[in-house]
Structures are given as structure tokens and as C-alpha cells.
Design a protein around this motif. Structure first.
Motif, PDB file in Angstrom:
ATOM      1  N   ILE A 133       0.639  -1.279   0.201  1.00 26.36           N
ATOM      2  CA  ILE A 133       0.062  -0.037  -0.163  1.00 26.36           C
ATOM      3  C   ILE A 133       0.900   1.138  -0.009  1.00 26.36           C
ATOM      4  O   ILE A 133       1.524   1.565   1.012  1.00 26.36           O
ATOM      5  CB  ILE A 133      -1.012  -0.008   1.084  1.00 26.36           C
ATOM      6  CG1 ILE A 133      -1.787  -1.262   1.082  1.00 26.36           C
ATOM      7  CG2 ILE A 133      -1.682   1.028   1.228  1.00 26.36           C
ATOM      8  CD1 ILE A 133      -2.556  -1.577  -0.038  1.00 26.36           C
ATOM      9  N   ALA A 134       0.907   1.822  -1.060  1.00 22.79           N
ATOM     10  CA  ALA A 134       1.683   3.022  -1.264  1.00 22.79           C
ATOM     11  C   ALA A 134       0.810   4.378  -0.985  1.00 22.79           C
ATOM     12  O   ALA A 134      -0.018   4.393  -0.168  1.00 22.79           O
ATOM     13  CB  ALA A 134       2.215   3.303  -2.633  1.00 22.79           C
ATOM     14  N   SER A 135       0.712   5.393  -1.707  1.00 24.26           N
ATOM     15  CA  SER A 135      -0.034   6.333  -1.617  1.00 24.26           C
ATOM     16  C   SER A 135       0.196   7.368  -2.929  1.00 24.26           C
ATOM     17  O   SER A 135       1.102   7.378  -3.552  1.00 24.26           O
ATOM     18  CB  SER A 135       0.457   7.259  -0.348  1.00 24.26           C
ATOM     19  OG  SER A 135      -0.334   8.411  -0.471  1.00 24.26           O
TER      20      SER A 135
ATOM     21  N   VAL B 244       4.416  -8.798  -7.493  1.00 27.30           N
ATOM     22  CA  VAL B 244       4.303  -7.752  -6.634  1.00 27.30           C
ATOM     23  C   VAL B 244       3.943  -6.585  -7.332  1.00 27.30           C
ATOM     24  O   VAL B 244       4.452  -6.094  -8.168  1.00 27.30           O
ATOM     25  CB  VAL B 244       5.954  -7.469  -6.182  1.00 27.30           C
ATOM     26  CG1 VAL B 244       5.976  -6.379  -5.142  1.00 27.30           C
ATOM     27  CG2 VAL B 244       6.670  -8.748  -5.675  1.00 27.30           C
ATOM     28  N   ASN B 245       2.752  -5.813  -6.841  1.00 21.65           N
ATOM     29  CA  ASN B 245       2.313  -4.714  -7.068  1.00 21.65           C
ATOM     30  C   ASN B 245       1.828  -3.801  -6.134  1.00 21.65           C
ATOM     31  O   ASN B 245       2.010  -4.141  -4.729  1.00 21.65           O
ATOM     32  CB  ASN B 245       1.021  -5.177  -8.004  1.00 21.65           C
ATOM     33  CG  ASN B 245       1.167  -5.987  -9.105  1.00 21.65           C
ATOM     34  OD1 ASN B 245       1.738  -5.146 -10.138  1.00 21.65           O
ATOM     35  ND2 ASN B 245       0.911  -7.163  -9.302  1.00 21.65           N
ATOM     36  N   ALA B 246       1.494  -2.645  -6.203  1.00 21.54           N
ATOM     37  CA  ALA B 246       1.199  -1.600  -5.305  1.00 21.54           C
ATOM     38  C   ALA B 246      -0.280  -0.855  -5.641  1.00 21.54           C
ATOM     39  O   ALA B 246      -0.426  -0.861  -6.881  1.00 21.54           O
ATOM     40  CB  ALA B 246       2.306  -0.685  -5.086  1.00 21.54           C
ATOM     41  N   ILE B 247      -0.723  -0.563  -4.506  1.00 19.86           N
ATOM     42  CA  ILE B 247      -2.215   0.380  -4.742  1.00 19.86           C
ATOM     43  C   ILE B 247      -1.495   1.731  -4.210  1.00 19.86           C
ATOM     44  O   ILE B 247      -0.863   1.604  -3.097  1.00 19.86           O
ATOM     45  CB  ILE B 247      -3.288  -0.349  -4.010  1.00 19.86           C
ATOM     46  CG1 ILE B 247      -3.619  -1.666  -4.548  1.00 19.86           C
ATOM     47  CG2 ILE B 247      -4.561   0.737  -3.971  1.00 19.86           C
ATOM     48  CD1 ILE B 247      -4.730  -2.318  -3.788  1.00 19.86           C
ATOM     49  N   ALA B 248      -2.137   2.752  -4.826  1.00 19.94           N
ATOM     50  CA  ALA B 248      -1.504   4.087  -4.359  1.00 19.94           C
ATOM     51  C   ALA B 248      -2.966   4.793  -4.139  1.00 19.94           C
ATOM     52  O   ALA B 248      -3.476   5.388  -4.964  1.00 19.94           O
ATOM     53  CB  ALA B 248      -0.835   4.970  -5.361  1.00 19.94           C
ATOM     54  N   PRO B 249      -3.569   4.882  -2.933  1.00 23.22           N
ATOM     55  CA  PRO B 249      -4.707   5.349  -2.560  1.00 23.22           C
ATOM     56  C   PRO B 249      -4.533   6.834  -2.492  1.00 23.22           C
ATOM     57  O   PRO B 249      -3.475   7.404  -2.310  1.00 23.22           O
ATOM     58  CB  PRO B 249      -5.332   4.860  -1.335  1.00 23.22           C
ATOM     59  CG  PRO B 249      -4.203   3.507  -0.999  1.00 23.22           C
ATOM     60  CD  PRO B 249      -2.733   3.922  -1.828  1.00 23.22           C
ATOM     61  N   GLY B 250      -5.570   7.649  -2.976  1.00 24.01           N
ATOM     62  CA  GLY B 250      -5.543   9.115  -2.722  1.00 24.01           C
ATOM     63  C   GLY B 250      -6.353   9.241  -1.154  1.00 24.01           C
ATOM     64  O   GLY B 250      -5.958   8.455  -0.146  1.00 24.01           O
TER      65      GLY B 250
ATOM     66  N   LEU C 247     -12.814  13.688  -9.695  1.00 23.69           N
ATOM     67  CA  LEU C 247     -14.042  13.121  -9.570  1.00 23.69           C
ATOM     68  C   LEU C 247     -14.663  13.660  -8.267  1.00 23.69           C
ATOM     69  O   LEU C 247     -15.869  13.426  -8.253  1.00 23.69           O
ATOM     70  CB  LEU C 247     -13.930  11.534  -9.155  1.00 23.69           C
ATOM     71  CG  LEU C 247     -13.310  10.712 -10.435  1.00 23.69           C
ATOM     72  CD1 LEU C 247     -13.096   9.136  -9.813  1.00 23.69           C
ATOM     73  CD2 LEU C 247     -14.462  10.680 -11.558  1.00 23.69           C
ATOM     74  N   GLY C 248     -14.263  14.594  -7.618  1.00 30.43           N
ATOM     75  CA  GLY C 248     -14.910  15.564  -6.722  1.00 30.43           C
ATOM     76  C   GLY C 248     -15.421  14.978  -5.486  1.00 30.43           C
ATOM     77  O   GLY C 248     -16.384  15.214  -4.895  1.00 30.43           O
ATOM     78  N   LYS C 249     -14.842  13.678  -4.887  1.00 25.48           N
ATOM     79  CA  LYS C 249     -15.071  13.200  -3.953  1.00 25.48           C
ATOM     80  C   LYS C 249     -13.825  12.393  -3.249  1.00 25.48           C
ATOM     81  O   LYS C 249     -12.838  12.106  -3.777  1.00 25.48           O
ATOM     82  CB  LYS C 249     -16.155  12.187  -4.228  1.00 25.48           C
ATOM     83  CG  LYS C 249     -15.833  11.073  -5.365  1.00 25.48           C
ATOM     84  CD  LYS C 249     -17.061  10.169  -5.547  1.00 25.48           C
ATOM     85  CE  LYS C 249     -16.616   9.114  -6.781  1.00 25.48           C
ATOM     86  NZ  LYS C 249     -17.895   8.509  -7.263  1.00 25.48           N
ATOM     87  N   ILE C 250     -14.180  12.219  -1.901  1.00 27.05           N
ATOM     88  CA  ILE C 250     -13.138  11.268  -1.076  1.00 27.05           C
ATOM     89  C   ILE C 250     -13.826   9.865  -1.151  1.00 27.05           C
ATOM     90  O   ILE C 250     -14.638   9.546  -1.339  1.00 27.05           O
ATOM     91  CB  ILE C 250     -13.308  11.863   0.391  1.00 27.05           C
ATOM     92  CG1 ILE C 250     -12.944  13.472   0.370  1.00 27.05           C
ATOM     93  CG2 ILE C 250     -12.276  11.114   1.328  1.00 27.05           C
ATOM     94  CD1 ILE C 250     -11.721  13.966  -0.070  1.00 27.05           C
ATOM     95  N   GLY C 251     -12.507   8.862  -1.219  1.00 22.54           N
ATOM     96  CA  GLY C 251     -12.854   7.635  -1.037  1.00 22.54           C
ATOM     97  C   GLY C 251     -13.559   7.041  -0.103  1.00 22.54           C
ATOM     98  O   GLY C 251     -13.487   7.560   1.276  1.00 22.54           O
TER      99      GLY C 251
ATOM    100  N   LEU D  38      -1.138   0.863  -9.062  1.00 21.85           N
ATOM    101  CA  LEU D  38      -2.478   1.220  -9.304  1.00 21.85           C
ATOM    102  C   LEU D  38      -3.106   2.327  -8.466  1.00 21.85           C
ATOM    103  O   LEU D  38      -3.160   2.094  -7.249  1.00 21.85           O
ATOM    104  CB  LEU D  38      -3.452   0.067  -9.155  1.00 21.85           C
ATOM    105  CG  LEU D  38      -4.873  -0.102  -9.541  1.00 21.85           C
ATOM    106  CD1 LEU D  38      -5.205   0.568 -10.777  1.00 21.85           C
ATOM    107  CD2 LEU D  38      -5.546  -1.303  -9.231  1.00 21.85           C
ATOM    108  N   SER D  39      -3.342   3.518  -9.200  1.00 16.27           N
ATOM    109  CA  SER D  39      -3.610   4.578  -8.391  1.00 16.27           C
ATOM    110  C   SER D  39      -5.205   4.732  -8.095  1.00 16.27           C
ATOM    111  O   SER D  39      -6.025   4.280  -9.020  1.00 16.27           O
ATOM    112  CB  SER D  39      -3.246   5.878  -9.089  1.00 16.27           C
ATOM    113  OG  SER D  39      -1.833   6.103  -9.104  1.00 16.27           O
TER     114      SER D  39
END
Length: 256
Positions: free
Chosen positions: A145-147, A189-195, A219-223, A248-249
């Protein structure tokens, strides 16, 4: 293979660090919904025990373990216990994280070190320990989990946490480098980059400036609690069997 089979995790065992709350909890529940048995671990065992109970109510096996990812002995014990009780670790989600907000000139060294120890060294140590087992088996899926903070440079009024953003940039390169080195062993090995997601870590910031932050996201919204689930299941499942070393962002377009 039918599309349902591509996303089916029945018979798989997942280990999710920092699984007692926030994004880790969301990911753990997503993997359980897809059929995986899920072990959750963190420094706060009580939180993990509650989540493990909820996961078992979903019809899968679960276990809560106490683990400080900055301590190699904790990690080795955790990995050994998961293998002993479940027989394997098919999926590792390196989610444990720490942050510290401060202007660069005021950032204490101990705070910098803490963030690096958890986010970077912890990811390395857990990947190393689980990776030894995965190499022996010739298979494994590691999701870091990145960012979005590791993919861009924010102005100080946006995010004033240079240790956090630097650590997540390190996780991103670690993901790519490890993917290249372990592909020959059948390890993805992969990463997800959440906002920005609504979690305990972001609660105070979103209460003060949530509307302004959302306004800057295309997209105008928070996850919310559903928006990371698909990415986690995809990267854990056979659906991603030709994908490795990718970031993956999941950020509403904020890194565009």
C-alpha cells in the motif's frame, strides 16, 4: 476460465498488516468476501481481534496476531504462525503505515525515523520473511500500500508530511524492483496508491478541509469504504496473473 473464477480467492490465505482498522480493515474484508482465509495483524491486537471475529462471521477462517512491523522477531513469529495454522501464505498485503505532519524545518528526526521504519523497513522485512516461503512454493501475491503522495509533490498547504510522501515514493520503487527480482519465482509484486480516503488517519484533516480537498480531486469526492476493495481483490486474484511491478492509483484522478 470464467470471470467469476478469475476473481475467486477460495482456498487462498492472506496476511494483511495493519488489518485492524482503516484501509487494512477494508482490504481484509474484501479478500474475505472473495473467499480467502484472512489473518490480520498490527501492534493493537484488540482491533485485529474484532476484525477477525467479523471475518469469521463471513464464513472464512481468520486469526488476529500482534505484530510490530519494525521488529524482525515479531515479523518472523507472525509469518511462522500463519504458515503453521493455515499451511501457507498466498497473499501478503503490506498495509501498516505511519505518518507525521510538520513543516520540513520542524520535522523531528525521531518522527522521520518512525515513518521510515514502519512504511519502508516494515514493508521490506515482511516481504522478505513471507517471500522466503513464497519462493519455496513458487507462488505468491504481494500488494504494497503506497499512496498518491508518493507519486506527486504537494504544496505545504496540501500535505505537509515530507517523511510520509518520501516513504511512499520508496515503497513504489521497492515494489517495482522486487517485482523484477522475484518474477522468476512466480511471485507477483504490485502496489495500490490510494488518494484521500476517510479513515482514522485522515479524519482530523478531512474535518477541517475535506470540501477543499474534494474540490481538487477530478472526480470531486473522497474515497469511501468500498472504493479500494476491487483493486485489492484484482491484484490478489488470478485476474492479475499477467501483471507485476505496477502501481494502481485509486485516487479519484488526483495524480493526473
Amino acid at each position: 476460465m470464467h470471470i467469476h473464477q478469475l476473481f475467486d480467492l477460495k482456498g487462498k490465505v492472506a496476511l494483511v498488516t495493519g488489518g485492524g482498522r482503516g484501509l487494512g480493515e477494508q482490504i481484509a474484508k474484501a479478500l474475505a468476501e472473495a473467499g480467502a482465509d484472512v489473518v490480520v495483524c498490527s501492534r493493537k491486537l484488540d482491533n485485529c481481534q474484532q476484525i477477525a471475529t467479523e471475518l469469521e462471521e463471513m464464513g472464512v477462517r481468520s486469526l488476529a496476531l500482534e505484530c510490530d512491523v519494525t521488529k524482525q522477531e515479531d515479523i518472523n513469529r507472525t509469518v511462522a504462525e500463519v504458515i503453521e495454522q493455515f499451511g501457507a501464505i498466498d497473499i501478503l498485503v503490506n498495509n501498516s503505515g505511519a505518518t507525521w505532519g510538520a513543516p520540513v524545518v520542524d520535522m523531528p528526526l525521531e518522527a522521520w525515523n518512525k515513518v521510515m521504519d514502519v512504511n519502508v523497513t516494515g514493508t521490506f522485512l515482511m516481504s522478505q520473511a513471507a517471500g522466503r516461503h513464497m519462493i519455496e512454493r513458487g507462488y505468491g501475491k504481494i500488494i504494497n500500500i503506497a499512496s498518491s503522495a508518493g507519486l506527486r509533490a504537494d504544496p505545504p498547504e496540501g500535505l505537509n508530511a515530507i517523511g510520509y510522501s518520501t516513504s511512499k515514493a520508496a515503497v513504489i520503487h521497492f515494489t517495482k524492483d522486487l517485482a523484477r527480482k522475484w518474477a522468476r519465482h512466480g511471485i507477483y509484486v504490485n502496489a495500490i496508491a490510494p488518494g484521500f480516503f476517510a479513515t482514522k488517519m485522515t479524519k482530523a484533516l478531512l474535518e477541517k478541509r475535506g470540501d477543499a480537498i474534494a474540490a481538487r480531486i477530478p472526480l470531486g469526492k473522497i474515497g469511501d469504504e468500498t472504493m479500494l476493495k476491487g483493486a485489492a481483490v484484482y491484484l490478489s486474484s488470478p485476474a492479475s496473473d499477467f501483471v507485476t511491478g505496477q502501481i494502481l492509483s485509486v485516487d479519484g484522478g488526483s495524480t493526473l
